[in-house]
Design an enzyme around this catalytic site. Structure first.
Site, short mmCIF file in Angstrom:
data_model
loop_
_atom_site.label_atom_id
_atom_site.label_comp_id
_atom_site.label_asym_id
_atom_site.label_seq_id
_atom_site.Cartn_x
_atom_site.Cartn_y
_atom_site.Cartn_z
N TYR A 45 -48.97 34.28 -70.33
CA TYR A 45 -50.22 34.59 -69.29
C TYR A 45 -50.94 35.88 -69.86
O TYR A 45 -52.13 35.70 -70.09
CB TYR A 45 -49.72 34.81 -68.06
CG TYR A 45 -49.01 33.54 -67.50
CD1 TYR A 45 -47.78 33.19 -67.73
CD2 TYR A 45 -49.80 32.58 -66.45
CE1 TYR A 45 -47.25 31.89 -66.88
CE2 TYR A 45 -49.09 31.65 -65.77
CZ TYR A 45 -47.85 31.32 -65.95
OH TYR A 45 -47.28 30.20 -65.54
N HIS B 140 -57.41 29.43 -61.24
CA HIS B 140 -56.37 29.43 -62.20
C HIS B 140 -56.07 27.75 -62.57
O HIS B 140 -56.27 27.38 -63.74
CB HIS B 140 -55.25 30.20 -62.06
CG HIS B 140 -53.93 29.98 -62.96
ND1 HIS B 140 -53.85 31.00 -63.99
CD2 HIS B 140 -53.25 29.14 -63.10
CE1 HIS B 140 -52.91 30.54 -64.75
NE2 HIS B 140 -52.26 29.38 -64.20
N GLU B 141 -55.67 27.17 -61.48
CA GLU B 141 -55.13 25.78 -61.45
C GLU B 141 -56.41 24.93 -61.89
O GLU B 141 -56.24 24.09 -62.86
CB GLU B 141 -54.63 25.49 -60.12
CG GLU B 141 -53.51 26.16 -59.74
CD GLU B 141 -52.30 26.48 -60.93
OE1 GLU B 141 -52.03 25.70 -61.74
OE2 GLU B 141 -51.68 27.63 -60.60
N ASP C 219 -37.54 26.43 -69.64
CA ASP C 219 -38.20 27.46 -68.48
C ASP C 219 -37.81 28.63 -68.77
O ASP C 219 -38.43 29.81 -68.36
CB ASP C 219 -37.34 26.82 -67.27
CG ASP C 219 -37.98 27.34 -65.80
OD1 ASP C 219 -39.10 27.09 -65.91
OD2 ASP C 219 -37.20 27.76 -64.94
N GLU D 16 -51.39 28.80 -70.82
CA GLU D 16 -51.31 29.79 -69.48
C GLU D 16 -52.33 30.93 -70.25
O GLU D 16 -53.00 31.51 -69.49
CB GLU D 16 -49.98 30.14 -69.43
CG GLU D 16 -49.19 29.33 -68.60
CD GLU D 16 -49.96 28.62 -67.48
OE1 GLU D 16 -50.71 29.22 -66.92
OE2 GLU D 16 -49.11 27.44 -66.88
N GLU E 134 -50.90 22.50 -61.80
CA GLU E 134 -52.26 22.15 -62.27
C GLU E 134 -52.26 20.44 -62.47
O GLU E 134 -52.71 19.74 -63.37
CB GLU E 134 -52.93 22.66 -63.38
CG GLU E 134 -51.98 22.27 -64.92
CD GLU E 134 -50.74 23.50 -65.05
OE1 GLU E 134 -50.25 23.97 -63.96
OE2 GLU E 134 -50.50 23.47 -66.20
N HIS F 205 -56.91 25.02 -65.61
CA HIS F 205 -56.17 24.04 -66.43
C HIS F 205 -56.56 22.71 -66.67
O HIS F 205 -56.12 22.02 -67.48
CB HIS F 205 -54.77 24.14 -65.71
CG HIS F 205 -53.65 25.21 -65.77
ND1 HIS F 205 -53.27 25.42 -67.21
CD2 HIS F 205 -53.12 26.04 -65.16
CE1 HIS F 205 -52.40 26.43 -67.32
NE2 HIS F 205 -52.01 26.78 -65.80
N1 BES Z 1 -48.47 25.62 -64.81
C1 BES Z 1 -48.19 26.80 -63.95
C2 BES Z 1 -47.00 26.70 -63.32
C3 BES Z 1 -45.47 26.41 -64.12
C4 BES Z 1 -45.31 27.36 -65.37
C5 BES Z 1 -44.72 25.54 -63.85
C6 BES Z 1 -44.27 26.82 -66.08
C7 BES Z 1 -43.62 25.26 -64.45
C8 BES Z 1 -43.28 25.84 -65.63
C9 BES Z 1 -49.08 27.36 -62.90
O1 BES Z 1 -50.34 26.89 -63.48
C10 BES Z 1 -49.42 28.61 -62.81
O2 BES Z 1 -49.38 29.62 -63.79
N2 BES Z 1 -48.85 29.24 -61.58
C11 BES Z 1 -48.82 30.35 -61.27
C12 BES Z 1 -50.08 30.99 -60.68
C13 BES Z 1 -51.07 31.60 -61.38
C14 BES Z 1 -52.23 32.35 -60.85
C15 BES Z 1 -50.39 32.70 -62.46
C16 BES Z 1 -47.74 30.52 -60.29
O3 BES Z 1 -47.24 29.70 -59.78
O4 BES Z 1 -47.48 31.63 -59.72
ZN ZN Z 2 -51.14 28.36 -65.25
#
Ligand code: BES
Ligand code: ZN
Length: 605
Positions: free
Chosen positions: A387, A299-300, A379, A322, A275, A303
């Site tokens: 989520y 989703h993005e 991480d 999330e 995002e 954010h």
């Molecule tokens: N912000 C996240 C990606 C992220 C989370 C990067 C934690 C680094 C650390 C992004 O918004 C996200 O949640 N992406 C998901 C997709 C979403 C539809 C659940 C993905 O990348 O799968």
């Molecule tokens: Zn996300």
């Protein structure tokens, strides 16, 4: 016992404060308020060289300025008066990196740090032309979240510290640079690009992408960037973006960031989407040809409120980013495509949650919404709990107070905390203050937030469309109806996912062949369907799909796909050696984020 525990838990917030253990910064003493980045990119050496000027807000009496760095070469530190400042790089601490201590003079208001990145800098992925769609030009993108921004800029890398920024980026003439700020829509003549972001953001939301890019307008305030050969497909897939934006604003208030664009990156991008403000970074695996995977864009986009406007103050509060975003995403999808559609997303998400709870164990501390990530890489704690448990918690509140009251609450929440970073405890306080509950209604906030697992009595989401899918599947597995006779017309990607996810792991080769021949699953152009199918292919020993599975693992670097696939292959006697061989060869093509997770996986077994 239970009561006293809950009383104790209600006391916890009073003792907590937003100390971010994933950053060495001490913002209460000296904080970055503006960043000016100047970088020139060297694709041969895979480094970016230049400087970062940090403008500071200082509390009197403090001279030690603490900056996060990792995998950087620091060359000099000078203040705005031209004085060289003493600085010291501390010992490397694995995920933290090397804290940089700069000793300020009394009159120092800004520091200029000359530095370059290193080929190891984890945020940056330098792609060879072969790793791109067009195969002619190299590509570079950054990924800051969670704590990787410090690997491409010396910065106070904490989600609780916000600053405005500007940047001057110099790239080879045939490439275009875009950032999480105001962007060009055409290549410049000389490879020089300037950017700015006038609203305060945390470091993890500063991002850069450089490549042979072109832009296509979708509406007056939305558009898409991609490599030229991908652009038309990308634009057509994302056609509903303006509608999503309109729906989002109708729900929770005006979009605060000006433009909303998306860049479709090469397939090694380790996430589905990221995002970055004004410019979502997206995997090309959402291009399915039928717009069926665009909930990721919702989703993005969501954010832009939850996460970018109101930010988790530490990574322990990740669910605030999330959980709210998943809730918001499904509300956007509901307003565009109806409740049926959003219900399918909720059920698939609930399945993911069940799986994560099983993996971690329902008593695991990592299943609490409020995380305790001290001493670990940020991480490590980031999984479906934030989520999907976060989503369920918010849905449970919505059910208890009604949608009208809940929507007013959420809208007020974004307004109250706009452009600030808050803790879970700030959220709870606001919740208690703003949501007037009827007699006897209890939101169980403490239990949801501070206890593992899911509160008793929570109903799983249901989807009527999936009930039909389940019936169709049963009629096939029981041998009653052959695949060619199954009524699947009108099925969306999500119905296929429900079908494939519930295939038994004991199918015969003839049965796998029958499905594949009828529905073309191995060769599906839809990455989510292909992924789900491969997850069934592995335990079912469906040899015919091996080559496609391998090709998928070599092409796609999205962690959500490749990590479960390699994990399943390693567990399978027939495929474990092959998994190792493929990874050995494909490893350097993955982004550091994916590589790190896979290295851990392959070291374990
Ligand atoms: N912000 C996240 C990606 C992220 C989370 C990067 C934690 C680094 C650390 C992004 O918004 C996200 O949640 N992406 C998901 C997709 C979403 C539809 C659940 C993905 O990348 O799968
Ligand atoms: Zn996300």
């Amino acid at each position: 016992m239970r009561t006293s525990l809950l009383i104790l838990l209600t006391l916890i917030p009073a003792f907590m404060h937003a100390n971010d253990t994933h950053s060495c910064a001490r913002p209460q003493e000296i904080a970055v308020r503006h960043l000016s980045l100047k970088l020139s990119l060297n694709f041969e050496k895979k480094i970016a060289e230049g400087s970062a000027v940090l403008r500071l807000e200082r509390k009197p009496g403090f001279h030690d300025f603490w900056v996060d760095t990792k995998q950087l070469d620091i060359q000099s530190v000078v203040d705005e008066h031209g004085n060289n400042l003493k600085y010291e790089l501390q010992q490397e601490k694995h995920w933290m990196g090397r804290p940089l201590k700069i000793v300020l003079n009394d009159n120092t208001q800004s520091v200029n740090i000359a530095y370059s990145t290193t080929p190891e800098s984890a945020a940056l992925q330098w792609l060879s032309p072969e790793q791109t769609e067009g195969k002619k030009h190299p590509f570079l993108f950054t990924q800051g979240q969670a704590i990787l921004s410090r690997t491409w800029m010396p910065i106070q890398d904490s989600p609780g510290i916000r600053f405005t920024w500007d940047a001057a980026i110099s790239v080879p003439q045939d490439l275009m640079a875009v950032m999480s700020g105001n962007n060009p829509q055409e290549k410049s003549a000389d490879g020089e690009y300037v950017f700015r972001m006038n609203q305060p953001v945390p470091a993890y939301l500063v991002a850069l992408a450089v490549g042979d890019l072109a832009f296509e307008k979708l509406s007056d305030r939305t558009g898409v960037y991609a490599e030229p050969s991908m652009l038309t497909r990308a634009a057509s897939e994302l056609e509903d973006m303006e509608k999503m934006l309109v729906a989002a604003e109708a729900l929770y208030g005006t979009y605060q960031w000006g433009r909303y664009d998306v860049i479709v990156l090469p397939p090694s991008f380790p996430f589905g989407g990221m995002e970055n403000p004004r410019l979502t970074f997206a995997t090309p695996t959402i291009i399915a040809g039928d717009r069926s995977l665009t909930s990721l864009i919702a989703h993005e986009l969501a954010h832009s409120w939850s996460g970018n406007l109101v930010t988790n103050v530490t990574w322990n509060d990740f669910w605030l980013n999330e959980g709210f975003t998943v809730y918001f995403e499904r509300r956007i999808m509901e307003s565009l495509y109806g409740k049926d559609y959003a219900d399918m997303l909720a059920v698939l998400g609930f399945q993911d949650l069940q799986e994560t709870l099983e993996e971690l164990g329902a008593q695991s501390d990592d299943t609490k919404l409020k995380l305790a990530l001290e001493g670990r890489d940020a991480d490590d704690g980031m999984n479906d709990i934030a989520y999907e448990k976060g989503y369920l918690f918010l849905t449970s509140i919505e059910k208890k107070v009604g949608r009208t009251a809940f929507d007013a609450f959420v809208k007020g929440y974004f307004k109250e905390f706009a452009f600030s970073s808050i803790s879970t405890e700030d959220f709870v306080k606001y919740l208690n203050r703003r949501l007037k509950l009827s007699e006897g209604v209890d939101l169980l906030a403490n239990e949801w937030i501070y206890l593992p697992g899911i509160p008793a009595g929570i109903e799983a989401p249901v989807s009527l469309r999936f009930m039909q899918v389940d019936a169709v599947l049963k009629s096939w597995t029981s041998g009653e109806i052959p695949a060619t006779g199954l009524v699947v017309n009108g099925w969306t990607t999500h119905e296929w996912l429900q079908f494939i996810r519930h295939l038994p792991a004991s199918l015969t080769d003839a049965q796998m062949k029958e499905l594949d021949a009828t529905f073309g699953l191995t060769k599906s152009g839809n990455s989510e369907i292909q992924f789900a199918w491969f997850m069934a292919v592995i335990p079912n020993h469906y040899v015919t799909a091996d080559a496609s599975l391998e090709a998928f693992l070599r092409r796609v670097g999205r962690r959500k796909f490749v990590l479960p696939l390699y994990t399943a292959m390693l567990k399978d006697e027939r495929l474990s050696a092959q998994a190792r061989a493929i990874y050995k060869d494909a490893r350097t093509g993955y982004h550091a984020v994916t590589m790190q997770s896979l290295d851990e996986l392959f070291a374990k077994k």
